[in-house]
Design an enzyme around this catalytic site. Structure first.
Site, PDB file in Angstrom:
ATOM      1  N   CYS A   1       0.909  -1.188   0.000  1.00 45.89           N
ATOM      2  CA  CYS A   1      -0.010  -0.022   0.027  1.00 45.89           C
ATOM      3  C   CYS A   1       0.769   1.377  -0.004  1.00 45.89           C
ATOM      4  CB  CYS A   1      -0.798  -0.070   1.143  1.00 45.89           C
ATOM      5  SG  CYS A   1      -1.976  -1.407   1.358  1.00 45.89           S
TER       6      CYS A   1
ATOM      7  N   TRP B   1      -2.954  -2.568  -1.334  1.00 42.23           N
ATOM      8  CA  TRP B   1      -2.674  -3.896  -1.829  1.00 42.23           C
ATOM      9  C   TRP B   1      -3.607  -4.881  -0.907  1.00 42.23           C
ATOM     10  CZ3 TRP B   1      -0.072  -8.213   0.180  1.00 42.23           C
ATOM     11  CH2 TRP B   1       0.430  -9.247  -0.713  1.00 42.23           C
TER      12      TRP B   1
ATOM     13  N   ASN C   1      -1.665   2.044   5.776  1.00 42.09           N
ATOM     14  CA  ASN C   1      -0.781   1.110   5.471  1.00 42.09           C
ATOM     15  C   ASN C   1      -0.471   0.088   6.737  1.00 42.09           C
ATOM     16  OD1 ASN C   1      -0.662   2.217   3.278  1.00 42.09           O
ATOM     17  ND2 ASN C   1       1.637   2.867   3.106  1.00 42.09           N
ATOM     18  N   GLY C   2      -0.437  -1.273   6.526  1.00 44.12           N
ATOM     19  CA  GLY C   2      -0.244  -2.168   7.796  1.00 44.12           C
ATOM     20  C   GLY C   2      -1.392  -2.891   8.024  1.00 44.12           C
TER      21      GLY C   2
ATOM     22  N   LYS D   1       6.894  -4.164  -4.558  1.00 42.97           N
ATOM     23  CA  LYS D   1       8.195  -3.723  -4.254  1.00 42.97           C
ATOM     24  C   LYS D   1       8.670  -3.975  -2.925  1.00 42.97           C
ATOM     25  CE  LYS D   1      12.188  -2.167  -5.669  1.00 42.97           C
ATOM     26  NZ  LYS D   1      12.998  -3.267  -6.525  1.00 42.97           N
TER      27      LYS D   1
ATOM     28  N   GLU E   1       9.492 -13.990 -12.225  1.00 45.41           N
ATOM     29  CA  GLU E   1       8.979 -13.074 -11.910  1.00 45.41           C
ATOM     30  C   GLU E   1       8.358 -11.941 -13.076  1.00 45.41           C
ATOM     31  OE1 GLU E   1      10.623 -10.508  -8.776  1.00 45.41           O
ATOM     32  OE2 GLU E   1      12.626 -10.713  -9.867  1.00 45.41           O
TER      33      GLU E   1
ATOM     34  N   GLU F   1      19.008 -16.667  -8.751  1.00 46.38           N
ATOM     35  CA  GLU F   1      18.463 -15.368  -9.315  1.00 46.38           C
ATOM     36  C   GLU F   1      18.083 -15.225 -10.718  1.00 46.38           C
ATOM     37  OE1 GLU F   1      17.556 -12.725  -7.898  1.00 46.38           O
ATOM     38  OE2 GLU F   1      18.076 -11.074  -9.051  1.00 46.38           O
TER      39      GLU F   1
ATOM     40  N   LYS G   1      14.165 -14.021 -11.778  1.00 46.55           N
ATOM     41  CA  LYS G   1      14.060 -12.870 -12.730  1.00 46.55           C
ATOM     42  C   LYS G   1      13.138 -13.304 -13.922  1.00 46.55           C
ATOM     43  CE  LYS G   1      15.525  -9.697 -10.744  1.00 46.55           C
ATOM     44  NZ  LYS G   1      15.339 -10.192  -9.567  1.00 46.55           N
TER      45      LYS G   1
ATOM     46  N   ARG H   1       5.114   0.086  -5.970  1.00 41.81           N
ATOM     47  CA  ARG H   1       5.271  -0.582  -4.912  1.00 41.81           C
ATOM     48  C   ARG H   1       4.276  -1.866  -4.871  1.00 41.81           C
ATOM     49  NH1 ARG H   1       6.716   2.287   0.062  1.00 41.81           N
ATOM     50  NH2 ARG H   1       5.155   1.354   1.162  1.00 41.81           N
TER      51      ARG H   1
HETATM   52  C1  F6R Z   1      12.864 -10.070  -6.749  1.00 46.17           C
HETATM   53  C2  F6R Z   1      12.745  -8.968  -5.595  1.00 46.17           C
HETATM   54  C3  F6R Z   1      12.193  -9.685  -4.429  1.00 46.17           C
HETATM   55  C4  F6R Z   1      12.898  -9.102  -3.254  1.00 46.17           C
HETATM   56  C5  F6R Z   1      12.452  -9.550  -1.768  1.00 46.17           C
HETATM   57  C6  F6R Z   1      13.137  -8.887  -0.620  1.00 46.17           C
HETATM   58  O1  F6R Z   1      13.339  -9.311  -7.905  1.00 46.17           O
HETATM   59  O2  F6R Z   1      12.782  -7.712  -5.653  1.00 46.17           O
HETATM   60  O3  F6R Z   1      12.332 -11.058  -4.343  1.00 46.17           O
HETATM   61  O4  F6R Z   1      14.159  -9.114  -3.123  1.00 46.17           O
HETATM   62  O5  F6R Z   1      10.903  -9.234  -1.756  1.00 46.17           O
HETATM   63  O6  F6R Z   1      12.897  -7.436  -0.538  1.00 46.17           O
HETATM   64  P1  F6R Z   1      13.882  -6.617   0.239  1.00 46.17           P
HETATM   65  O7  F6R Z   1      15.269  -6.953  -0.437  1.00 46.17           O
HETATM   66  O8  F6R Z   1      13.275  -5.255  -0.168  1.00 46.17           O
HETATM   67  O9  F6R Z   1      13.863  -7.138   1.803  1.00 46.17           O
END
Ligand code: F6R
Length: 607
Positions: free
Chosen positions: A2, A73, A99-100, A602, A487, A480, A484, A27
Site C-alpha cells: 500500500c 494491496w 498501510n499495515g 516492491k 517474476e 536469481e 527474474k 510498490r
Molecule cells: C525480486 C525481488 C524480491 C525481493 C524480496 C525482498 O526481484 O525484488 O524477491 O528481493 O521481496 O525484498 P527486500 O530486499 O526489499 O527485503
C-alpha cells in the site's frame, strides 16, 4: 504494497495526490482512492490501475488544497471500491488511509458495532476511522493519539477531518511515513519517491509518533502526547531519479545504471594502503566484529540470494562459520545465538516484514544485528545495531537489479573488512580490491551485449520452462536468474546447483526445456562443463554464460554469452547481468508489464 500520499498547502491537491500515487505504483497495488476537503468534500475510488482513478479525478476536477490518497494491496477484503481507502467514519467527517495491519481489528469492530457504529467495508482499516470519530472532541491530533493507543498491529496512517481544513494528521508504527516540508505546503507519504518532486526537506517519522501537518509547518508528538523535536533533513535523491530518462522501462534503466551504482557502492570505502574496506557504519561495533565467530544472514527473495553469495565469500575471506537463512524461516529454527554471533539482515527496501521480524528475534536473543539496506532511514536501517547502505539509488522496477549487484559488492567489502582483521593477507585483500575496481568497466562491456541478448530472448522466449544451473559462486546466480525470468516474464524456471541436476531435474530435460548454464572459467568450470555434456546428451538446448575467449564449449552449447575475466569472487556480479537482460527482453517480447509484474510488490510489508 500500500502507498500513502497527503497534501496540505496552497495548490490544488488533486494533481499532487494523483501524481504521488503514480510514483508509488511500483510498490504494487490493486485499487486506489483519493479524498479532498473542498466544498463539498470529494471522494473517489477505483479498482485496478491508478490511471482509472486519474481519469475520474480529471473529469470531475475537484477543488481543494488539502487531501489524502492511497494505493491498496488487499489483505482484509477483496480489491473493491468499498474496501479501497480512504475510509470514513459514520458522520462522514473523518477521512483516513492506512498501510499495515490492525491485528485486534475484529475485537475493536465488535465493540464499535455494539456502540452503534456502521461499517461499510470488510477492511481492518475502517475501525481506525470509527475510533478517531469516537475519540474526537475538537482536536484531530488528540483523537488520533487516543485511537491508536487502542490498536495492536502496524500502521502508517494519514487522517483528515472536515472541521480542520488546513490540517492533516499522520502517524506510524512499523509502516513508514515521511514528511515533506515546502514553503507554504506540507506533504506526507509512505515513500520519499512521492515527495521528491515537491521538496528535498524531509522528516522520517519514528514508530509510535504522530505528526500534525499544516501548510509549511509540522509538529511531532508521541502517542502519549509528548512533544518531539526533529529537524528536517535534505533528501539526497533528486526528482530525476524517478524519471525514465529515455528508457522504455525502469527495469532496463536500472540494469544500465549498474556500473555507476556499483561504483557508488564502493566509492570512498576502499583503503589501498591497508588492503581493506572502510565501512563507517560498522566502526561503532568494530570490537564485536573482531570477536565474532558465527555469522547468520537473513533475507528474502533476491536479497536471500545475495546472502547465499555472501556465505561463500565470507567463508573464503574469513574464518567465520556462516549460515544463510530465509528470514521467513528463521523463527522456526532453534539457533544458538551467542554474544559472538552476528546476524546480518539484507534488504533493498528495509521494510520487508519477515526480515524485520527475524532481526527483532535475533536482537531479543542478544546477537549483534547488522543491516545491509538500500532505502535510507527505513525500518531495518533504524532497528539494527549498525549497518551499511547500498547506495544503489532509488530502485523503482519491482524486480531487483541494481540493488542486487550493489549488495554483492558491499557483502564483498564486509567480508574483506572482517577477513583483514583475521588471517587474510594484504595481497589477498588487494586482489579483491583490484577486482572490484574493475567491475564497473566489466559491467559496461556486458551491457553492450543487450541487443544480442534480445535476439537470444527472441529465439527462446516461447519455451515454457527453463533450468538455470551453477556451482559455488554461480549457484546463487542460477537461482536469481531463474527468479527474474519467473517474476517478470512469467516463465517457469528452476534454479539448481549444477551438481544436483542429476538427482532429479535432469528427468525434465528434452529439446523443449532449455538450460542456462553459468560456466565462467573458475574453479568449478570443469564440473559445470560435465553437467553441460550431460544435458547435451539428452538433447537439451543450452545457453552458456562463460568467460571471454573460452572456445572450449564449442559444439556443446547452442549459444554463448561472454563475460570479462575477473576475480572468482566477483564473477557473480558480472554473470547476473546477462540473466537480468535475458529476463527483461523475454518479458517485453511476451507483452508483460515489466515494471509492475502481476501479484508482486516492491516492498513486502506483510509476513
Ligand atoms: C525480486 C525481488 C524480491 C525481493 C524480496 C525482498 O526481484 O525484488 O524477491 O528481493 O521481496 O525484498 P527486500 O530486499 O526489499 O527485503
Amino acid at each position: 504494497m500500500c502507498g500513502i500520499v497527503a497534501y496540505v498547502g496552497e495548490q490544488q491537491a488533486r494533481e499532487i495526490l494523483v501524481d504521488g500515487l503514480k510514483r508509488l505504483e511500483y510498490r504494487g497495488y490493486d485499487s486506489s482512492g483519493v479524498a479532498i476537503l473542498g466544498t463539498p468534500p470529494y471522494l473517489a475510488k477505483a479498482v485496478g490501475k491508478v490511471a482509472a482513478l486519474e481519469q475520474r479525478v480529471s473529469q470531475e476536477n475537484p477543488l481543494g488544497s488539502v487531501g489524502i490518497a492511497h494505493t491498496r494491496w488487499a489483505t482484509h477484503g477483496k480489491p473493491t471500491e468499498a474496501n479501497a481507502h480512504p475510509h470514513l467514519d459514520c458522520s462522514g467527517q473523518v477521512y483516513l488511509v492506512h498501510n499495515g495491519i490492525i491485528e485486534n481489528y475484529q475485537a475493536l469492530k465488535n465493540r464499535l458495532i455494539g456502540g452503534g457504529h456502521k461499517f461499510t467495508s470488510e477492511t481492518d482499516t475502517e475501525v481506525l476511522a470509527h475510533l478517531v470519530e469516537e475519540a474526537y472532541s475538537g482536536s484531530l491530533e488528540s483523537a488520533v493519539q487516543k485511537a491508536l493507543l487502542q490498536v495492536q498491529g502496524t500502521f502508517g496512517i494519514a487522517v483528515m477531518h472536515a472541521a480542520h481544513r488546513h490540517q492533516i494528521v499522520v502517524a506510524r508504527r512499523g509502516s513508514p511515513i515521511v514528511l515533506g516540508v515546502g514553503s507554504n505546503e506540507s506533504l506526507a507519504a509512505s515513500d520519499v519517491s512521492a515527495l521528491a518532486r515537491h521538496t528535498d526537506q524531509v522528516v522520517f517519522l519514528e514508530d509510535n509518533e504522530v505528526a500534525r501537518l499544516e501548510p509549511g509547518t509540522f509538529s511531532i508528538t508521541t502517542l502519549e502526547n509528548k512533544a518531539i523535536s526533529r529537524e528536517a533533513t535534505t533528501l539526497e535523491i533528486g526528482p530525476e531519479a524517478m524519471e525514465l530518462g529515455g528508457f522504455p522501462h525502469y527495469m532496463l534503466k536500472e540494469i544500465f545504471e549498474q556500473p555507476e551504482a556499483v561504483e557508488n557502492a564502493f566509492r570512498g570505502r576502499l583503503n589501498h594502503s591497508e588492503g581493506v574496506a572502510k565501512l563507517g557504519g560498522l566502526e561503532s561495533v568494530g570490537d564485536r566484529l573482531r570477536a565474532a565467530r558465527h555469522l547468520i544472514i537473513v533475507s528474502c527473495g533476491t536479497s536471500y540470494y545475495a546472502g547465499l553469495f555472501a556465505r561463500y565469500v565470507f567463508e573464503t575471506l574469513t574464518d567465520l562459520a556462516v549460515e544463510t537463512e530465509l528470514a521467513s524461516e528463521f523463527r522456526y529454527r532453534k539457533l544458538n545465538l551467542r554474544q559472538n554471533t552476528v546476524v546480518l539482515a539484507i534488504s533493498q527496501s528495509g521494510e520487508t516484514a519477515d526480515t524485520l521480524a527475524a532481526l527483532r528475534e535475533a536482537k531479543r536473543k542478544g546477537a549483534l544485528v547488522l543491516g545491509l539496506v538500500n532505502v535510507v532511514g527505513s525500518s531495518i536501517a533504524r532497528e539494527t545495531h549498525a549497518g551499511v547502505y547500498c547506495h544503489a539509488g532509488i530502485e523503482v522496477g519491482v524486480a531487483s537489479t541494481k540493488s542486487f549487484t550493489t549488495q554483492l559488492a558491499i557483502l564483498t567489502l564486509m567480508a574483506l573488512l572482517m577477513g583483514r582483521s583475521r588471517d587474510l593477507s594484504y595481497e589477498e585483500g588487494m586482489s579483491v580490491i583490484h577486482g572490484l575496481e574493475k567491475v564497473p568497466g566489466d559491467l559496461r562491456r556486458i551491457l553492450e551485449q543487450s541487443e544480442r541478448i534480445r535476439k537470444l530472448a527472441e529465439k527462446y522466449c516461447e519455451a515454457r520452462h527453463f533450468l538455470y544451473i551453477g556451482r559455488k559462486y554461480q549457484y546463487p546466480i542460477a537461482l536469481e536468474g531463474a527468479l527474474k525470468l519467473k517474476e517478470i516474464a512469467y516463465i517457469h524456471a528452476e534454479g539448481y546447483a549444477a551438481g544436483e541436476m542429476k538427482h532429479g531435474p535432469i528427468a525434465l530435460i528434452d529439446n523443449s526445456f532449455p538450460t542456462v548454464a553459468l560456466a565462467p572459467e573458475d574453479g568449478s568450470y570443469e564440473k559445470v562443463a560435465s553437467n553441460i555434456q550431460e544435458i547435451r546428451a539428452r538433447e537439451g538446448r543450452i545457453i552458456a554464460v562463460t568467460s571471454e575467449g573460452n572456445s572450449r564449449l564449442g559444439q556443446l552449447v547452442d549459444d554463448v554469452i561472454e563475460i570479462p575475466h575477473n576475480h572468482e569472487i566477483l564473477t557473480p556480479l558480472l554473470a547476473v547481468v546477462p540473466l537480468q537482460l535475458f529476463a527483461y527482453h523475454c518479458a517485453v517480447l511476451r507483452g508483460c508489464d515489466v515494471d509492475k509484474p502481476r501479484n508482486l510488490a516492491k516492498s513486502v510489508t506483510v509476513e
